[in-house]
Design a protein around this motif. Structure first.
Motif, PDB file in Angstrom:
ATOM      1  N   ILE A   1      17.022  -1.206 -59.229  1.00 42.74           N
ATOM      2  CA  ILE A   1      17.398   0.154 -58.853  1.00 42.74           C
ATOM      3  C   ILE A   1      17.956   0.114 -57.428  1.00 42.74           C
ATOM      4  N   GLY A   2      19.069   0.794 -57.205  1.00 38.91           N
ATOM      5  CA  GLY A   2      19.718   0.787 -55.904  1.00 38.91           C
ATOM      6  C   GLY A   2      20.785  -0.277 -55.765  1.00 38.91           C
ATOM      7  N   SER A   3      20.989  -1.089 -56.806  1.00 40.73           N
ATOM      8  CA  SER A   3      21.976  -2.166 -56.745  1.00 40.73           C
ATOM      9  C   SER A   3      23.228  -1.811 -57.533  1.00 40.73           C
ATOM     10  N   ARG A   4      24.272  -2.596 -57.325  1.00 36.66           N
ATOM     11  CA  ARG A   4      25.482  -2.514 -58.151  1.00 36.66           C
ATOM     12  C   ARG A   4      25.428  -3.609 -59.198  1.00 36.66           C
ATOM     13  N   ALA A   5      25.851  -3.277 -60.414  1.00 36.97           N
ATOM     14  CA  ALA A   5      25.891  -4.263 -61.489  1.00 36.97           C
ATOM     15  C   ALA A   5      27.155  -4.068 -62.311  1.00 36.97           C
ATOM     16  N   TRP A   6      27.679  -5.185 -62.818  1.00 35.42           N
ATOM     17  CA  TRP A   6      28.839  -5.195 -63.706  1.00 35.42           C
ATOM     18  C   TRP A   6      28.401  -5.667 -65.083  1.00 35.42           C
ATOM     19  N   TYR A   7      29.074  -5.122 -66.143  1.00 34.81           N
ATOM     20  CA  TYR A   7      28.762  -5.495 -67.522  1.00 34.81           C
ATOM     21  C   TYR A   7      30.065  -5.588 -68.317  1.00 34.81           C
ATOM     22  N   TRP A   8      30.240  -6.689 -69.046  1.00 34.98           N
ATOM     23  CA  TRP A   8      31.359  -6.829 -69.987  1.00 34.98           C
ATOM     24  C   TRP A   8      30.804  -6.915 -71.401  1.00 34.98           C
ATOM     25  N   PHE A   9      31.378  -6.113 -72.304  1.00 34.67           N
ATOM     26  CA  PHE A   9      31.050  -6.146 -73.723  1.00 34.67           C
ATOM     27  C   PHE A   9      32.368  -6.178 -74.502  1.00 34.67           C
ATOM     28  N   GLU A  10      32.311  -6.635 -75.739  1.00 30.48           N
ATOM     29  CA  GLU A  10      33.460  -6.504 -76.644  1.00 30.48           C
ATOM     30  C   GLU A  10      32.907  -6.226 -78.037  1.00 30.48           C
TER      31      GLU A  10
ATOM     32  N   ASP B   1      26.829  -9.057 -60.258  1.00 29.65           N
ATOM     33  CA  ASP B   1      26.185  -8.217 -59.254  1.00 29.65           C
ATOM     34  C   ASP B   1      27.204  -7.740 -58.226  1.00 29.65           C
ATOM     35  N   ASN B   2      26.729  -7.369 -57.032  1.00 34.05           N
ATOM     36  CA  ASN B   2      27.603  -6.752 -56.046  1.00 34.05           C
ATOM     37  C   ASN B   2      28.501  -7.743 -55.317  1.00 34.05           C
ATOM     38  N   ALA B   3      28.572  -8.978 -55.802  1.00 35.30           N
ATOM     39  CA  ALA B   3      29.528  -9.930 -55.246  1.00 35.30           C
ATOM     40  C   ALA B   3      30.964  -9.515 -55.555  1.00 35.30           C
ATOM     41  N   TYR B   4      31.143  -8.605 -56.522  1.00 38.42           N
ATOM     42  CA  TYR B   4      32.483  -8.236 -56.974  1.00 38.42           C
ATOM     43  C   TYR B   4      32.751  -6.760 -56.671  1.00 38.42           C
TER      44      TYR B   4
ATOM     45  N   ALA C   1      38.289  -9.137 -59.913  1.00 46.77           N
ATOM     46  CA  ALA C   1      37.390 -10.158 -59.372  1.00 46.77           C
ATOM     47  C   ALA C   1      36.242 -10.447 -60.337  1.00 46.77           C
ATOM     48  N   PHE C   2      35.666  -9.401 -60.921  1.00 42.59           N
ATOM     49  CA  PHE C   2      34.577  -9.613 -61.871  1.00 42.59           C
ATOM     50  C   PHE C   2      35.075 -10.352 -63.101  1.00 42.59           C
ATOM     51  N   MET C   3      36.225  -9.945 -63.653  1.00 45.08           N
ATOM     52  CA  MET C   3      36.703 -10.579 -64.871  1.00 45.08           C
ATOM     53  C   MET C   3      37.053 -12.051 -64.634  1.00 45.08           C
ATOM     54  N   ALA C   4      37.624 -12.356 -63.478  1.00 43.98           N
ATOM     55  CA  ALA C   4      37.924 -13.761 -63.177  1.00 43.98           C
ATOM     56  C   ALA C   4      36.647 -14.584 -63.121  1.00 43.98           C
ATOM     57  N   ALA C   5      35.607 -14.048 -62.476  1.00 43.94           N
ATOM     58  CA  ALA C   5      34.327 -14.756 -62.405  1.00 43.94           C
ATOM     59  C   ALA C   5      33.688 -14.886 -63.784  1.00 43.94           C
ATOM     60  N   ALA C   6      33.967 -13.913 -64.664  1.00 42.58           N
ATOM     61  CA  ALA C   6      33.412 -13.930 -66.018  1.00 42.58           C
ATOM     62  C   ALA C   6      34.185 -14.858 -66.954  1.00 42.58           C
TER      63      ALA C   6
END
Length: 256
Positions: free
Chosen positions: A69-78, A225-228, A233-238
């Protein structure tokens, strides 16, 4: 930090996922229904299935890998909904971001974020605490919705700043285009153990003779996480070459 869970089914199968299903064939790896290379997850339910996790579902999750809680998060689904999907009145969740209720909280409340099918529409639903120190839930139905699309893969990316105060924010992309963007809202509960994604098919009211089965295909989930700070940037790391296209978000309810 970095990518926190690399759960592409074609590369890693179900390694690292927890599983919940009441059907012996509820969670299986199968060939991509479009004929593309690589396996995908077939999440399947049928009328008469046993309960799983106290309800009717065939889902996988990253229960042990959570966003605070209080953090940033990224999620990829298909996701892929087959052409034989029968619209009905029983809601079917195909992916969500869940949390773990603190002791004494209402564990039957809705998760902070759901992507679900309601009749002939797909929509996003949000749930959060009513106040900073009160985990009584408040629900915001249909943040965004679109006509249900079957017979093809749809890519989803969610960026969430999880906050039970007015510091919360959500951005959602469908097929590389931003379709929803908000900030300054509560979007989760005040829970110590954080949030984790789930995917599959979940029909809390169960199935019926009119709709005796449900099947959804998934390519997995990747979380960061909040690195992106950006979609690209997130998709490249993914591990994806996808880059962001022009937004179609208009500020209106439906941006399909």
């Amino acid at each position: 930090m970095t990518i926190t869970f690399a759960g592409r089914i074609a590369s890693n199968g179900l390694t690292g996922y927890g599983q919940e299903t009441g059907n012996v064939a509820g969670l299986t790896l199968v060939a991509d229904p479009t004929g593309a290379a690589g396996n995908v997850l077939r999440a399947h339910m049928a009328q008469g299935d046993a309960l799983a996790g106290g309800s009717y579902r065939s889902e996988v999750s990253t229960y042990s890998i959570r966003a605070a809680i209080g953090s940033r998060a990224w999620y990829w689904f298909e996701t892929y909904i087959p052409d034989d999907w029968i619209p009905d009145s029983k809601l079917a969740t195909i992916w969500q971001v869940h949390d773990i209720a603190d002791g004494g909280d209402n564990s039957a409340r809705k998760p902070p974020f759901e992507c679900l099918i309601d009749g002939s529409e797909l929509e996003f639903v949000s749930a959060a605490a009513t106040g900073d120190a009160d985990d009584t839930p408040v629900y915001r139905e249909a943040l965004w919705k679109m006509p249900l699309v079957t017979g093809r893969w749809i890519k989803w990316v969610l960026r969430a700043d999880w906050n039970y105060t007015t510091g919360g924010a959500l951005r959602i992309w469908r097929d590389r285009r931003m379709v929803y963007n908000e900030s300054g809202f509560r979007n989760c509960y005040n829970d110590v153990l954080g949030l984790y994604p789930k995917l599959g098919v979940y029909v809390p009211l169960g199935l019926s003779a009119a709709t005796p089965s449900r099947t959804v295909y998934h390519k997995g989930v990747v979380t960061g996480d909040n690195a992106y700070s950006t979609f690209d940037a997130f998709m490249a790391a993914a591990g994806s070459t996808d880059t962001e296209l022009e937004s179609v978000f208009t500020g209106a309810l439906a941006a399909a």
